[in-house]
Design a protein around this motif. Sequence first.
Motif, PDB file in Angstrom:
ATOM      1  N   HIS A 277      64.959   6.955  17.111  1.00 13.23           N
ATOM      2  CA  HIS A 277      63.524   6.823  16.915  1.00 13.23           C
ATOM      3  C   HIS A 277      63.125   5.852  15.802  1.00 13.23           C
ATOM      4  O   HIS A 277      62.174   5.108  15.910  1.00 13.23           O
ATOM      5  CB  HIS A 277      62.971   8.206  16.571  1.00 13.23           C
ATOM      6  N   ARG A 278      63.893   5.884  14.701  1.00 20.16           N
ATOM      7  CA  ARG A 278      63.473   5.153  13.502  1.00 20.16           C
ATOM      8  C   ARG A 278      63.388   3.641  13.730  1.00 20.16           C
ATOM      9  O   ARG A 278      64.381   2.991  14.014  1.00 20.16           O
ATOM     10  CB  ARG A 278      64.483   5.456  12.369  1.00 20.16           C
ATOM     11  N   SER A 346      65.517  12.402  22.958  1.00 18.97           N
ATOM     12  CA  SER A 346      65.370  12.745  21.551  1.00 18.97           C
ATOM     13  C   SER A 346      66.729  13.061  20.930  1.00 18.97           C
ATOM     14  O   SER A 346      66.934  12.904  19.740  1.00 18.97           O
ATOM     15  CB  SER A 346      64.458  13.966  21.471  1.00 18.97           C
ATOM     16  N   LEU A 348      69.774  12.790  19.307  1.00 19.19           N
ATOM     17  CA  LEU A 348      70.334  11.668  18.578  1.00 19.19           C
ATOM     18  C   LEU A 348      71.766  11.398  19.004  1.00 19.19           C
ATOM     19  O   LEU A 348      72.538  12.324  19.235  1.00 19.19           O
ATOM     20  CB  LEU A 348      70.267  11.958  17.074  1.00 19.19           C
ATOM     21  N   GLY A 381      71.121   6.748  12.583  1.00 26.32           N
ATOM     22  CA  GLY A 381      70.605   7.248  11.312  1.00 26.32           C
ATOM     23  C   GLY A 381      71.794   7.769  10.516  1.00 26.32           C
ATOM     24  O   GLY A 381      72.849   8.060  11.086  1.00 26.32           O
ATOM     25  N   SER A 384      72.575  11.459  11.620  1.00 34.86           N
ATOM     26  CA  SER A 384      73.151  11.648  12.952  1.00 34.86           C
ATOM     27  C   SER A 384      74.515  10.998  13.077  1.00 34.86           C
ATOM     28  O   SER A 384      75.390  11.513  13.763  1.00 34.86           O
ATOM     29  CB  SER A 384      72.194  11.106  14.020  1.00 34.86           C
ATOM     30  N   ALA A 418      67.949  13.025   6.054  1.00 34.15           N
ATOM     31  CA  ALA A 418      67.820  13.319   7.481  1.00 34.15           C
ATOM     32  C   ALA A 418      66.731  14.369   7.620  1.00 34.15           C
ATOM     33  O   ALA A 418      66.944  15.539   7.307  1.00 34.15           O
ATOM     34  CB  ALA A 418      69.140  13.829   8.049  1.00 34.15           C
TER      35      ALA A 418
END
Length: 1003
Positions: A277-278, A346, A348, A381, A384, A418
């Motif tokens: 997402h980021r 979603s 990760l 991330g 994750s 996180a």
Amino acid sequence: MLRRNLARAPASPFAGPAPRYFHSTHPRRYAVPVPRAVPLSRLTDSFLDGTSSVYLEELQRAWEADPTSVDESWDNFFRNFVGQAATSPGLSGQTIQESMRLLLLVRAYQVSGHLKAKIDPLALEERPVPDVLDPAFYGFSEADLDREFFLGVWRMAGFLSENRPVQTLRSVLERLEQAYSGTIGYEYMHIADREKCNWLRDRIETVNPREYSYDRRQVMLDRLIWSTQFENFLAQKWTTAKRFGLEGAETLIPGMKEMFDRAADLGVESIVIGMPHRGRLNVLGNVVRKPLRQIFSEFSGGTKPVNEGEGLYTGTGDVKYHLGTSYDRPTRGGKHIHLSLVANPSHLEAVDPVVAGKTRAKQYYSNDLDRTKNLGILLHGDGSFSGQGVVYETLHLSALPNYTTGGTIHIVVNNQVAFTTDPRVGRSSQYCTDVAKALDAPIFHVNGDDLEAVVHVCELAAEWRQTFHADVVVDIVCYRRFGHNEIDEPSFTQPKMYKIIRNHPSSLEIYQNKLLESGKISKEDIDKMQKKVSTILNEEFKNSKDYVPNKRDWLSAYWTGFKSPEQISRIRNTGVKPEILKRVGEAMTTLPENFKPHRAVKKIFEQRHQMIETGEGIDWAVGEALAFATLIIEGNHVRLSGQDVERGTFSHRHAVIHDQETGVQYCPLDNLVINQDEELFTVSNSSLSEFAVLGFELGYSMENPNSLVLWEAQFGDFSNGAQVIFDQFLSSGEAKWLRQTGLVVCLPHGYDGQGPEHSSARMERFLQMSDDNPYVIPEMDPTLRKQIQQCNWQVVNVTTPANYFHVLRRQIHRDFRKPLIVMSPKNLLRHKECKSNLSEFDDLAGHPGFDKQGTRFKRLIKDQNNHKDLEEGINRLVLCSGKVYYELDEERRKTERNDVAICRVEQLCPFPYDLIQRELKRYPNAEIVWCQEEPMNMGAYSYINPRLLTAMRALGRGTIEDIKYVGRAPSAATATGFYSVHVQEQTELVQKALQRDTIKGPF
Ligand SMILES: Cc1ncc(C[n+]2csc(CCOP(=O)(O)OP(=O)(O)O)c2C)c(N)n1
Ligand SMILES: [Mg+2]
């Protein structure tokens, strides 16, 4: 990310013996002893103990007497250290021990310099500097700083390469600091390959490794402005919308762009990207170049369903930060590069193996033999990357012959948090990237505030990948300026961090100031660039209001002509001409003359040959091989992967056989046509992973529809290790992202007393996830039928080799793609009744497989007793699926219950309403039984029940009470672990299905 809670280290390398801690929260009790230069024979330092120093002294004496008497490496060593020292007045005082200590210091920087590197923009916690990076640890003091030393080492690159001029200790230290402890921390000394380490050293240890020209700097600045303004713009326009902004990590965008430019310079033509997402929107807009107006339009109204026109389907859609897309983008070097961002759920990291599989398929289809044209990029991330197991599973596919993509570049957006969790409690390793050390990937930790450093490592990563065809990790240490998303308050949980962040300048401000200070760019120039970007953003925003989405954006080139669920796809025959069946059958059962297979295998192949010759008794393995072979000669790519699939878990497939004397392998299906491409048929044992391997095959299957891609689980129940792929991708991917796949998943299933973990593939779960409405009978007319197209997947439990052959071929011989879940057999693989004749595979009218329309997969197999269209004397209709059929049939023979009809529902989902109704009509007086061997809460019962009722109701044939259940009682475990209990249960249920009395009650 840096480890917290560690004590401060002394700032100066020469500060006294202050306590130093490394990887421990406990201070050492003693200061490290300071070594002094001592004669070799008395040297007892840890790095050169007494024994080796005596040895060295002896060696030196021997070398002085005759340089050829020692090994070449020692000759070099002494020539460098002693020989040069003698000829250089500045080195006269240098002893071998000092050189060796200095060497160790250099080595220590190579190994641990990253621990001192200034990679955290927030400088949250200063990490303790390990002792080994302190010159004092090696006995050097300030007095030595301006002494000269020679540092050449045999066969070493970079800093230690031979024939370098002498340097003062001061300059050595400066260079070491600059190379290893600046804003980049390099981790590569875990790599065993000297050539690779030398390649890196050459690049890391050069003087001024990154001197960018004015033009390059301007481009970098421009890209950083885009990245920064993009987020600011979204924040301004949609203050409360969730976008998982990139603020604090804006240098990612210029970093990626420069990486892609460099990769394109080095031959990359296509990049497959997977990311969380980021910063996804920023990557979409600025890197992939999805039109900004489209992004803004989606932001305003969400992704709008498209209704106009024929043949458009929009599925259920997904939130904007999950959608995939692809574009061609020009590069700095004037080339074009194709970028595709894979849609992701979603969950990760779940997309990681999918990206790898898609990349591999692209390589296959573009004949990219050295894997340099197609590149996979994964963003992660910090939380994750270190936490999710699929990361490890995917990394471990990276060098396997049938899974490698020639190296994935990993970029970690390491914002040191996180959601609300600190790394300290989120992982056990020093860095979030430590998992990648398991496969000898270099890891570049870089301070995300230093744009040029980020760009440098991004380029280096591209160069590494194109040179060594192996994975590499870029760890951008940055921060998250706001909360986890835009409506989240980060100070609840990270108050100290956020106090620092509030006053921390953005990377753009930092870079602008740096350029302004250097005097190379003016304030006016920068303002102009800023203005240009904001103007375009505003224009695109205006244009977004009238933006109309593109039609059929879901089709990539290979998919032209394929049908959406709204367009009818003709049903095609899957039978094959008898002469072709014979020819491929012959080819796949003939072994090379001098090949010496195992005795048992030889026999199996002789039997197979016989089956083809006589056309009788074709078993499961041959049925499958015929499906593969006929698809291959029609030009389709076939790829089967999974644990032990080459031989087959149940020793039935023998797709690859081994010469018992030479060990040479032979794959019959690789030799069907002359000069057959080696990969056209691929069968491959996989790593012991379900999640990553299934994800990989899914990604692979999505690239080109003219391929039959299969994953087989060892036993069906192991598939739940890949549950995320089933739930998030396979069952719902088409609905969410409009991407089709014809992936076949084979799940060995069946109750034969092997206990709770080897009996059930949990078919109930796959059926429960099926989206066909249990109460509505869809259009079933063969010329209008879109039932399968409109369902999310197919679940079958096939009982004959011929029907398996046809269901596999059906996957390809249709104008759409749909996942196929096969409950595959175990004991039927060798069951004497589970055989087909070749005439069931062919397409000749009058042959048993041929019905009115031709030879096709049978969704339902009617009773084998040649019943007429109306059989009023049949008292019971037993509907079943899978291997229990053979037990029921045997029991019927034994009990001579000729008034019982047994029908096999081969395709459970979507439910064959038409054929079920045909059978209901055939037996108007029959009691209706559903018989299964699974417990009542498992198997197909709860799926069948409402659908069978719907079919019955439409014919005015009873209520739910009239569907009798025969099977195991509800159970928590899938099966009993006691064999005797299994036998009893199985016998009872089979007997009950054929009992003379009416079966009481539905249960
Ligand atoms: C498999 C999985 N578990 C949990 C979540 C919920 N979740 C969403 S973002 C997030 C934190 C991710 O942290 P990190 O990987 O560091 O990425 P960041 O948000 O910091 O960029 C979590 C736990 C998820 N999306 N996927
Ligand atoms: Mg994070």
